[in-house]
Write a protein that holds these residues in place. Sequence first.
Motif, PDB file in Angstrom:
ATOM      1  N   GLY A   1       0.827  -1.189   0.057  1.00  0.00           N
ATOM      2  CA  GLY A   1       0.036   0.034   0.074  1.00  0.00           C
ATOM      3  C   GLY A   1       0.794   1.207  -0.012  1.00  0.00           C
ATOM      4  N   GLY A   2       1.989   1.188   0.572  1.00  0.00           N
ATOM      5  CA  GLY A   2       3.060   2.335   0.645  1.00  0.00           C
ATOM      6  C   GLY A   2       4.021   2.182   1.607  1.00  0.00           C
TER       7      GLY A   2
ATOM      8  N   ARG B   1     -10.446   7.174   4.168  1.00  0.00           N
ATOM      9  CA  ARG B   1      -9.086   7.836   3.936  1.00  0.00           C
ATOM     10  C   ARG B   1      -8.161   6.404   4.122  1.00  0.00           C
ATOM     11  NH1 ARG B   1      -3.560   8.943   5.547  1.00  0.00           N
ATOM     12  NH2 ARG B   1      -3.233  11.122   5.505  1.00  0.00           N
ATOM     13  N   GLU B   2      -7.259   6.265   3.420  1.00  0.00           N
ATOM     14  CA  GLU B   2      -6.448   5.282   3.056  1.00  0.00           C
ATOM     15  C   GLU B   2      -4.953   5.676   3.821  1.00  0.00           C
ATOM     16  OE1 GLU B   2      -5.486   2.150   3.872  1.00  0.00           O
ATOM     17  OE2 GLU B   2      -6.873   1.325   2.527  1.00  0.00           O
ATOM     18  N   GLY B   3      -4.094   4.636   4.165  1.00  0.00           N
ATOM     19  CA  GLY B   3      -2.686   4.928   4.337  1.00  0.00           C
ATOM     20  C   GLY B   3      -2.310   5.083   5.729  1.00  0.00           C
TER      21      GLY B   3
ATOM     22  N   LEU C   1      14.489   4.028  10.551  1.00  0.00           N
ATOM     23  CA  LEU C   1      13.461   3.080  10.422  1.00  0.00           C
ATOM     24  C   LEU C   1      12.877   3.118   8.819  1.00  0.00           C
ATOM     25  CD1 LEU C   1      11.318   3.044  13.697  1.00  0.00           C
ATOM     26  CD2 LEU C   1      13.243   1.583  13.023  1.00  0.00           C
ATOM     27  N   HIS C   2      12.533   2.016   8.502  1.00  0.00           N
ATOM     28  CA  HIS C   2      11.649   1.786   7.077  1.00  0.00           C
ATOM     29  C   HIS C   2      10.412   0.983   7.436  1.00  0.00           C
ATOM     30  CE1 HIS C   2      10.914   1.845   2.908  1.00  0.00           C
ATOM     31  NE2 HIS C   2      10.699   0.583   3.003  1.00  0.00           N
ATOM     32  N   VAL C   3       9.478   1.839   6.874  1.00  0.00           N
ATOM     33  CA  VAL C   3       7.979   1.146   7.187  1.00  0.00           C
ATOM     34  C   VAL C   3       7.317   0.658   5.983  1.00  0.00           C
ATOM     35  CG1 VAL C   3       5.719   1.338   8.527  1.00  0.00           C
ATOM     36  CG2 VAL C   3       7.833   2.228   9.415  1.00  0.00           C
ATOM     37  N   LEU C   4       6.589  -0.677   5.961  1.00  0.00           N
ATOM     38  CA  LEU C   4       5.962  -1.072   4.784  1.00  0.00           C
ATOM     39  C   LEU C   4       4.442  -1.203   5.359  1.00  0.00           C
ATOM     40  CD1 LEU C   4       5.475  -2.132   1.644  1.00  0.00           C
ATOM     41  CD2 LEU C   4       6.193  -4.510   2.895  1.00  0.00           C
ATOM     42  N   TRP C   5       3.530  -0.954   4.579  1.00  0.00           N
ATOM     43  CA  TRP C   5       2.020  -1.279   5.055  1.00  0.00           C
ATOM     44  C   TRP C   5       1.421  -2.173   4.178  1.00  0.00           C
ATOM     45  CZ3 TRP C   5      -2.430   0.438   2.546  1.00  0.00           C
ATOM     46  CH2 TRP C   5      -2.399   1.666   2.055  1.00  0.00           C
TER      47      TRP C   5
ATOM     48  N   VAL D   1      -4.163  13.820  14.304  1.00  0.00           N
ATOM     49  CA  VAL D   1      -4.856  14.122  13.380  1.00  0.00           C
ATOM     50  C   VAL D   1      -4.120  14.485  11.902  1.00  0.00           C
ATOM     51  CG1 VAL D   1      -6.777  15.586  12.227  1.00  0.00           C
ATOM     52  CG2 VAL D   1      -6.540  15.343  14.729  1.00  0.00           C
ATOM     53  N   SER D   2      -4.303  13.851  11.049  1.00  0.00           N
ATOM     54  CA  SER D   2      -3.702  13.981   9.764  1.00  0.00           C
ATOM     55  C   SER D   2      -3.848  15.359   9.046  1.00  0.00           C
ATOM     56  CB  SER D   2      -4.007  12.635   8.613  1.00  0.00           C
ATOM     57  OG  SER D   2      -5.479  12.954   8.411  1.00  0.00           O
ATOM     58  N   GLU D   3      -2.863  15.649   8.346  1.00  0.00           N
ATOM     59  CA  GLU D   3      -2.918  16.974   7.708  1.00  0.00           C
ATOM     60  C   GLU D   3      -4.237  17.201   6.854  1.00  0.00           C
ATOM     61  OE1 GLU D   3      -0.059  19.631   4.503  1.00  0.00           O
ATOM     62  OE2 GLU D   3       0.697  18.069   5.720  1.00  0.00           O
ATOM     63  N   ASP D   4      -4.780  16.099   6.424  1.00  0.00           N
ATOM     64  CA  ASP D   4      -6.042  16.434   5.585  1.00  0.00           C
ATOM     65  C   ASP D   4      -7.202  16.483   6.567  1.00  0.00           C
ATOM     66  OD1 ASP D   4      -6.317  13.703   5.984  1.00  0.00           O
ATOM     67  OD2 ASP D   4      -6.243  13.224   3.925  1.00  0.00           O
ATOM     68  N   GLY D   5      -7.011  15.926   7.791  1.00  0.00           N
ATOM     69  CA  GLY D   5      -8.061  15.794   8.901  1.00  0.00           C
ATOM     70  C   GLY D   5      -8.818  14.630   8.637  1.00  0.00           C
ATOM     71  N   LEU D   6      -8.424  13.635   7.770  1.00  0.00           N
ATOM     72  CA  LEU D   6      -9.342  12.474   7.490  1.00  0.00           C
ATOM     73  C   LEU D   6      -8.790  11.150   8.333  1.00  0.00           C
ATOM     74  CD1 LEU D   6      -9.993  12.987   3.766  1.00  0.00           C
ATOM     75  CD2 LEU D   6     -11.416  13.403   5.640  1.00  0.00           C
ATOM     76  N   LEU D   7      -7.781  11.225   8.995  1.00  0.00           N
ATOM     77  CA  LEU D   7      -7.220   9.990   9.703  1.00  0.00           C
ATOM     78  C   LEU D   7      -6.886  10.575  11.052  1.00  0.00           C
ATOM     79  CD1 LEU D   7      -6.230   7.258   9.576  1.00  0.00           C
ATOM     80  CD2 LEU D   7      -3.888   8.190   9.010  1.00  0.00           C
ATOM     81  N   LEU D   8      -7.505   9.933  12.169  1.00  0.00           N
ATOM     82  CA  LEU D   8      -7.425  10.290  13.706  1.00  0.00           C
ATOM     83  C   LEU D   8      -6.995   8.847  14.239  1.00  0.00           C
ATOM     84  CD1 LEU D   8      -9.862  12.234  12.237  1.00  0.00           C
ATOM     85  CD2 LEU D   8     -10.872  12.286  14.360  1.00  0.00           C
TER      86      LEU D   8
END
Length: 311
Positions: free
Chosen positions: A85-86, A290-292, A95-99, A232-239
């Motif tokens: 996904g990213g 919202r994904e990711g 660190l490196h992160v994979l989802w 809260v994400s920058e777009d406000g859609l992930l809490l």
Amino acid sequence: MGSLDLPQASSFKGGSENFLRDVLESILKTYLRKNLMANTVWELVQSVDNEKVSYDHFFFRTIKVDGYGIDSLSSFFTDYGYQVGGRLDFPKKHLHVLWLSPLDINVPGEGHGLGNGPLPRIVIAELLVDELSQESQIKYYYYLKPEGGKQAILSSTLGSLIWEKPTSTDFNQLAKESEYGAWALFHGYTLNHLAFAVHRLKHRFSDDKCVEEYFKEKGFKLNEDGGDVLKVSEDGLLLQVSLMSEKHEVEFADGVTETITASYIEFVQRLVLPEFKDVPHDEIKEFHRREGLEQASAYHIMESTRFRAQD
């Protein structure tokens, strides 16, 4: 010869969906068995209004040494249809992160849990050992022998270390440079944390602000790293809200007993994307939301296992 009514081929490249769900269930049970606070929260959420839980993601920590990094776990899940996904990088933490996003499967409207609910996203982080000091590198390579990473998924289901338990001296020396690494060396592939899918809950916990208020009232210690409990994400859609890990008294290989952090638990709320705002509520699916992950929020959430005072 007449045609045979053969069962429909599984869409899971590695085999049965039931097997995948059983593996995830075993990983969850091991995590809950080893983390009393997380188990308490897990039971508490389900006890309120007979709530039926679903999971947003499972998070694992790995160490990038001789096949013990991200690939040691991700290969199992990609065999069962998970797709990349990213990725995120955290240079300061090395660190490196994979989802990974699960295969899109048909989930009944009331589907929940790991039995018949949405499959959780899988998030795997790895410590970039080659970026650390030579002293730390030597210690990680000493413990993580070649080829052992092939047993990663088995280690996660059992909650057992593939390598020898570290000494307290090595653990504390490594923690000075990377608490993440020291944690992963002691706990291995045991689930680092699970995240509830708040947007699929229907009662008291169906909003992250309510989650924050509830657990504050109950006296749980919440992650305030970055200045706020609610990330809260920058777009406000992930809490996101996470509880701080409980601390366990553990015995190291040299017989020394110390108190260190265990795993923790998180609550994730994914809001509906603007382009789908007119979709009826009962028709909303995961792809409408919202994904990711969010870089800044993820950085602070990882501090839920902090066990040393910040400088």
